[in-house]
Design an enzyme around this catalytic site. Structure first.
Site, PDB file in Angstrom:
ATOM      1  N   HIS A   1     -21.168  13.372   6.740  1.00 40.92           N
ATOM      2  CA  HIS A   1     -21.354  12.140   7.510  1.00 40.92           C
ATOM      3  C   HIS A   1     -20.909  12.295   8.970  1.00 40.92           C
ATOM      4  O   HIS A   1     -20.425  11.345   9.585  1.00 40.92           O
ATOM      5  CB  HIS A   1     -20.574  11.000   6.842  1.00 40.92           C
ATOM      6  CG  HIS A   1     -21.169   9.641   7.066  1.00 40.92           C
ATOM      7  ND1 HIS A   1     -21.120   9.000   8.274  1.00 40.92           N
ATOM      8  CD2 HIS A   1     -21.827   8.805   6.230  1.00 40.92           C
ATOM      9  CE1 HIS A   1     -21.707   7.827   8.174  1.00 40.92           C
ATOM     10  NE2 HIS A   1     -22.151   7.677   6.947  1.00 40.92           N
TER      11      HIS A   1
ATOM     12  N   GLU B   1     -27.784  12.690   7.635  1.00 42.54           N
ATOM     13  CA  GLU B   1     -27.195  12.864   6.293  1.00 42.54           C
ATOM     14  C   GLU B   1     -28.236  13.420   5.309  1.00 42.54           C
ATOM     15  O   GLU B   1     -28.907  12.669   4.590  1.00 42.54           O
ATOM     16  CB  GLU B   1     -26.632  11.540   5.786  1.00 42.54           C
ATOM     17  CG  GLU B   1     -25.605  10.902   6.703  1.00 42.54           C
ATOM     18  CD  GLU B   1     -25.325   9.459   6.325  1.00 42.54           C
ATOM     19  OE1 GLU B   1     -25.051   9.201   5.123  1.00 42.54           O
ATOM     20  OE2 GLU B   1     -25.401   8.585   7.205  1.00 42.54           O
TER      21      GLU B   1
HETATM   22  C1  G6D Z   1     -22.762   1.373   6.940  1.00 49.30           C
HETATM   23  O1  G6D Z   1     -25.015   1.101   6.135  1.00 49.30           O
HETATM   24  C2  G6D Z   1     -24.122   2.013   6.786  1.00 49.30           C
HETATM   25  C3  G6D Z   1     -24.026   3.270   5.983  1.00 49.30           C
HETATM   26  O2  G6D Z   1     -25.292   3.901   5.907  1.00 49.30           O
HETATM   27  C4  G6D Z   1     -23.006   4.189   6.640  1.00 49.30           C
HETATM   28  O3  G6D Z   1     -22.914   5.380   5.900  1.00 49.30           O
HETATM   29  C5  G6D Z   1     -21.663   3.482   6.698  1.00 49.30           C
HETATM   30  O4  G6D Z   1     -21.782   2.302   7.440  1.00 49.30           O
HETATM   31  C6  G6D Z   1     -20.612   4.338   7.388  1.00 49.30           C
HETATM   32  O5  G6D Z   1     -22.344   0.897   5.703  1.00 49.30           O
END
Ligand code: G6D
Length: 336
Positions: free
Chosen positions: A173, A307
């Site tokens: 991430h 990702e």
């Molecule tokens: C939010 O919707 C986004 C996700 O995709 C992300 O991974 C997260 O923040 C860090 O929930």
């Protein structure tokens, strides 16, 4: 290679490990969640800057609400209602994102202490997740390697083995920002995706159906274009996720390079190859003005996540059985 004590979470030591190659490209990551805190890359003038967004205060990596830089699992993305279906059985996972399960649950791999060994320009992370951890079945041994090559490839290798059928869908991430030290947001970065299909999301951000990107121009990145053009779109899927991108894209199996991210101003680019069939592109729509990042800044669109993974919420496509091996590689080729 270097190792530095940077904090104590839950009475355990947190270390930052740094590897580098002979071009001066450096990567730093924590034993906690495998969180990448720095990827220092020269720009076109040779000025080395961090192209990963990171908290100014290491302590923030304990809760890490943005999942900055971490290994995500056992399953990346959202699982609707937290329900897994394994051989006719239903397994209920923690609902840590509204009515859904997100990124492996309340703890997940991103909040685990990994055993780290260093070897020249590689970091090897190992973690065994016990049966029932975060409600997932099976004792699973995870191994992840971060490697920097002499031709500036940042390679992530993932490996897992289980003693019981269980879903495994890992990703990283990291939020990339090629301007360096987050001098600017990523709206003027260019993105190109070898992808003809994108999944639209429901109100809970669960992937619903796939559309041809020709039908949803905001997400048509088949030819290189500025990321801000998606934000400027009136497409309801852009508004749904807070004014940006947060969607799974199916990657063209025939394409060698799946993703190209470019910043003309710095001259940096990243060219991505992956074994994964999909990538969730997330344009940091949820980043707030605090906590501070990269030397005192923080803003929406601070970075972009690439990702690579299986499409979330399709757990039948990523069930790992006993005696099977989960193995995949993603390569971020750094150019400048
Ligand atoms: C939010 O919707 C986004 C996700 O995709 C992300 O991974 C997260 O923040 C860090 O929930």
């Amino acid at each position: 290679m270097a190792k530095k004590h940077v904090g104590t979470f839950q009475d355990k030591s947190v270390y930052a490990y740094t590897i580098s190659n002979s071009n001066g490209v450096e990567l730093t990551a924590l034993n906690y969640g495998g969180a990448i805190t720095e990827l220092n890359v020269p720009d076109k003038n040779g000025v080395k800057e961090n192209v990963i967004i990171s908290y100014d205060d290491y302590a923030l990596y304990e809760k890490n609400p943005y999942y900055l830089g971490v290994i995500v699992g056992r399953t990346a993305g959202r699982t609707a209602d937290g329900k897994l279906y394994i051989d006719g059985e239903t397994v209920s996972l923690a609902l840590n994102d509204g009515d859904n399960h997100l990124h492996g649950g309340v703890n997940g791999l991103s909040k685990s202490f990994w055993n780290v060994t260093e070897e020249n320009s590689a970091l090897h992370f190992e973690y065994t997740s016990p049966d029932g951890e975060d409600d997932y079945p099976g004792n699973v041994k995870f191994q992840v390697t971060y490697q920097l090559t002499e031709d500036n490839q940042f390679i992530i290798d993932y490996h897992a083995e289980t003693d019981k059928t269980t879903p495994i869908n890992l990703t990283n991430h990291a939020y990339f920002n090629l301007s360096g030290d987050m001098k600017q947001d990523i709206l003027d970065h260019d993105l190109q995706l070898a992808s003809n299909e994108v999944y639209v999301l429901d109100q809970g951000s669960i992937p619903k159906e796939k559309l041809n990107v020709e039908e949803i121009d905001a997400f048509n990145f088949k030819t290189k274009k500025k990321i801000k053009l998606a934000m400027e779109s009136s497409e309801e899927q852009v508004a749904l996720v807070g004014g940006g991108i947060d969607h799974p894209f199916l990657l063209d199996k025939q394409a060698e390079e799946k993703i190209v991210l470019t910043d003309d101003q710095s001259g940096r680019s990243i060219r991505v190859k992956t074994d994964d069939p999909a990538v969730v592109i997330y344009s940091a729509n949820q980043i707030q003005a605090t906590p501070l990042l990269n030397g005192g800044k923080a803003a929406k669109y601070a970075g972009i996540c690439l990702e690579t993974q299986e499409v979330p919420n399709q757990n039948e496509s990523y069930l790992l059985n006993k005696d099977e091996i989960y193995e995949k590689r993603t390569v971020f080729h750094l150019r400048y």
